[in-house]
Design a protein around this motif. Structure first.
Motif, PDB file in Angstrom:
ATOM      1  N   ARG A 171      -3.918   3.210 -11.300  1.00 65.46           N
ATOM      2  CA  ARG A 171      -3.388   2.104 -12.097  1.00 65.46           C
ATOM      3  C   ARG A 171      -3.571   0.773 -11.381  1.00 65.46           C
ATOM      4  O   ARG A 171      -3.889  -0.250 -12.005  1.00 65.46           O
ATOM      5  N   TYR A 172      -3.360   0.770 -10.061  1.00 61.18           N
ATOM      6  CA  TYR A 172      -3.478  -0.468  -9.286  1.00 61.18           C
ATOM      7  C   TYR A 172      -4.686  -0.381  -8.350  1.00 61.18           C
ATOM      8  O   TYR A 172      -4.591  -0.738  -7.170  1.00 61.18           O
ATOM      9  N   HIS A 173      -5.811   0.079  -8.893  1.00 61.73           N
ATOM     10  CA  HIS A 173      -6.969   0.344  -8.042  1.00 61.73           C
ATOM     11  C   HIS A 173      -7.429  -0.893  -7.274  1.00 61.73           C
ATOM     12  O   HIS A 173      -7.689  -0.825  -6.067  1.00 61.73           O
ATOM     13  N   ALA A 174      -7.535  -2.043  -7.956  1.00 60.55           N
ATOM     14  CA  ALA A 174      -8.020  -3.254  -7.293  1.00 60.55           C
ATOM     15  C   ALA A 174      -7.055  -3.682  -6.184  1.00 60.55           C
ATOM     16  O   ALA A 174      -7.489  -4.030  -5.072  1.00 60.55           O
ATOM     17  N   LEU A 175      -5.768  -3.642  -6.464  1.00 61.23           N
ATOM     18  CA  LEU A 175      -4.774  -4.005  -5.456  1.00 61.23           C
ATOM     19  C   LEU A 175      -4.781  -3.006  -4.309  1.00 61.23           C
ATOM     20  O   LEU A 175      -4.646  -3.392  -3.134  1.00 61.23           O
ATOM     21  N   TYR A 176      -4.938  -1.745  -4.640  1.00 64.15           N
ATOM     22  CA  TYR A 176      -5.006  -0.676  -3.635  1.00 64.15           C
ATOM     23  C   TYR A 176      -6.144  -0.952  -2.652  1.00 64.15           C
ATOM     24  O   TYR A 176      -5.955  -0.896  -1.425  1.00 64.15           O
ATOM     25  N   ARG A 177      -7.318  -1.287  -3.174  1.00 69.43           N
ATOM     26  CA  ARG A 177      -8.453  -1.575  -2.305  1.00 69.43           C
ATOM     27  C   ARG A 177      -8.234  -2.864  -1.506  1.00 69.43           C
ATOM     28  O   ARG A 177      -8.636  -2.957  -0.344  1.00 69.43           O
ATOM     29  N   LEU A 205       0.831  -1.206   0.000  1.00 75.61           N
ATOM     30  CA  LEU A 205       0.000   0.000   0.000  1.00 75.61           C
ATOM     31  C   LEU A 205       0.864   1.253   0.000  1.00 75.61           C
ATOM     32  O   LEU A 205       0.594   2.209  -0.733  1.00 75.61           O
ATOM     33  N   ARG A 206       1.916   1.246   0.801  1.00 75.95           N
ATOM     34  CA  ARG A 206       2.821   2.408   0.860  1.00 75.95           C
ATOM     35  C   ARG A 206       3.499   2.638  -0.483  1.00 75.95           C
ATOM     36  O   ARG A 206       3.661   3.777  -0.925  1.00 75.95           O
ATOM     37  N   ASN A 207       3.899   1.571  -1.166  1.00 75.33           N
ATOM     38  CA  ASN A 207       4.509   1.706  -2.492  1.00 75.33           C
ATOM     39  C   ASN A 207       3.533   2.306  -3.497  1.00 75.33           C
ATOM     40  O   ASN A 207       3.900   3.154  -4.310  1.00 75.33           O
ATOM     41  N   ILE A 208       2.274   1.870  -3.448  1.00 72.96           N
ATOM     42  CA  ILE A 208       1.263   2.390  -4.371  1.00 72.96           C
ATOM     43  C   ILE A 208       1.053   3.882  -4.143  1.00 72.96           C
ATOM     44  O   ILE A 208       1.029   4.681  -5.098  1.00 72.96           O
TER      45      ILE A 208
END
Length: 336
Positions: free
Chosen positions: A277-283, A266-269
């Motif tokens: 760009r990484y919305h699904a992973l972010y959530r 999460l911190r990297n995102i």
């Protein structure tokens, strides 16, 4: 210990090198200047495109103990595997090409090994850039496989293959090698499996390894969602699936580490500004930081760490931003 004794075991030091010309001379000089002299020094150049190759070849001419291997770029895991395949020492040490050693590193690690009679030896502590304080009092103990594995997961012993020493026959007999596909967390997978397969891990406290955190070119010093964030998640998921876990001690520590890895991703995102760009992973990372709270509260960590977990539950993104800002301030202070 007298490093000149003819009965002294041969120690192989494997250095993984990729585009570290600025720091490489200090690294190699710290190795060839070890008080302990019976060394085999393998410099593995991972397809460097700067002047690292020339520096490696220079030291081959300067010291007969130094051997060079030049390979196409394939990552640190492949580098270290190549080193293990070419090593002949009784013991093996891994050093990153931008780090360096205290003059008595090998002497100290061998002393811990002799006192504990173990196949894997670690120091709990190391010097960081800007930190020159030595541990006031050393304490050498033998940790059980479960204790050592849990300490790596929390992590209360520094992650990575470095700052450790391994008996070569132990690595070979257990077919222990790094997984080339891993570009993040490959050291964690290696050391936790090694600790699990050991009969005990010799542990000291003295600082003898210098870990550099002001290398702007280091993969760990800049946000990289694909390589670092997703890479770390893939590795911890692999560990969860394949590591033989037989105790609640290790299981709780692994749960804690997996929960923290979602926070790292999460911190990297956020640091890379790639929430869209990484919305699904972010959530997913946000959700895992929240839903993981009941599990991590069972971990063997301090009350302060558990209070921090509650703060993360309230706002995982705010905590990630605060953590990233703290890291950036620290890195900036090292450059000022």
């Amino acid at each position: 210990m007298n490093g000149q004794e003819s009965s002294s075991p041969l120690v192989t030091i494997i250095v993984a090198i990729y585009n570290v010309e600025r720091f490489l001379p200090q690294c190699v000089e710290s190795i060839i200047s070890q008080h302990y002299r019976n060394l085999e020094i393998l410099l593995i150049d991972d397809g460097s495109t700067d002047g690292s190759q020339d520096i490696v070849d220079h030291y081959v001419q300067q010291d007969p103990r130094v051997k060079a291997i030049h390979e196409p770029n394939a990552g640190p895991a492949t580098c270290r595997n190549t080193g293990m395949d070419h090593s002949t020492g009784e013991f093996i040490v891994f050093v990153d090409g931008d780090d360096y050693l205290e003059p008595d590193y090998v002497d100290y690690m061998l002393a811990v090994q002799r006192q504990t009679s173990t196949d894997m030896v670690v120091s709990r502590n190391c010097f960081f850039t800007g930190d020159s304080r030595q541990i006031a009092q050393d304490h050498i103990v033998t940790m059980s496989p479960d204790e050592a594995t849990a300490e790596f997961f929390y992590p209360r012993i520094r992650l990575g293959a470095w700052n450790k020493m391994y008996r070569r026959s132990f690595l070979n007999d257990n077919h222990l090698r790094f997984i080339p596909e891993f570009r993040a967390g490959e050291g964690l997978q290696f050391i936790t499996l090694a600790a699990t397969l050991s009969h005990g891990v010799g542990t000291g406290c003295r600082k003898v390894y210098h870990y550099r955190i002001n290398n702007a070119g280091s993969a760990t010093s800049k946000p990289d969602v694909k390589r670092q964030g997703i890479g770390a998640l893939n590795t911890v998921q692999y560990i969860t699936k394949h590591l033989p876990v037989h105790s609640d001690m290790v299981r709780r520590a692994l749960d804690w580490h997996r929960w923290n890895t979602y926070g790292y991703c999460l911190r990297n995102i956020i640091a890379a500004g790639e929430q869209r760009r990484y919305h699904a992973l972010y959530r997913t990372c946000i959700a895992r930081r929240r839903t993981g709270l009941p599990t991590v509260l069972k971990a063997k960590v301090s009350a302060k760490a558990k209070i921090m977990a509650f703060a993360i539950f309230i706002s995982p993104t705010a905590f990630a931003r605060l953590e990233q800002a703290k890291i950036q301030r620290h890195l900036q202070s090292l450059h000022d």
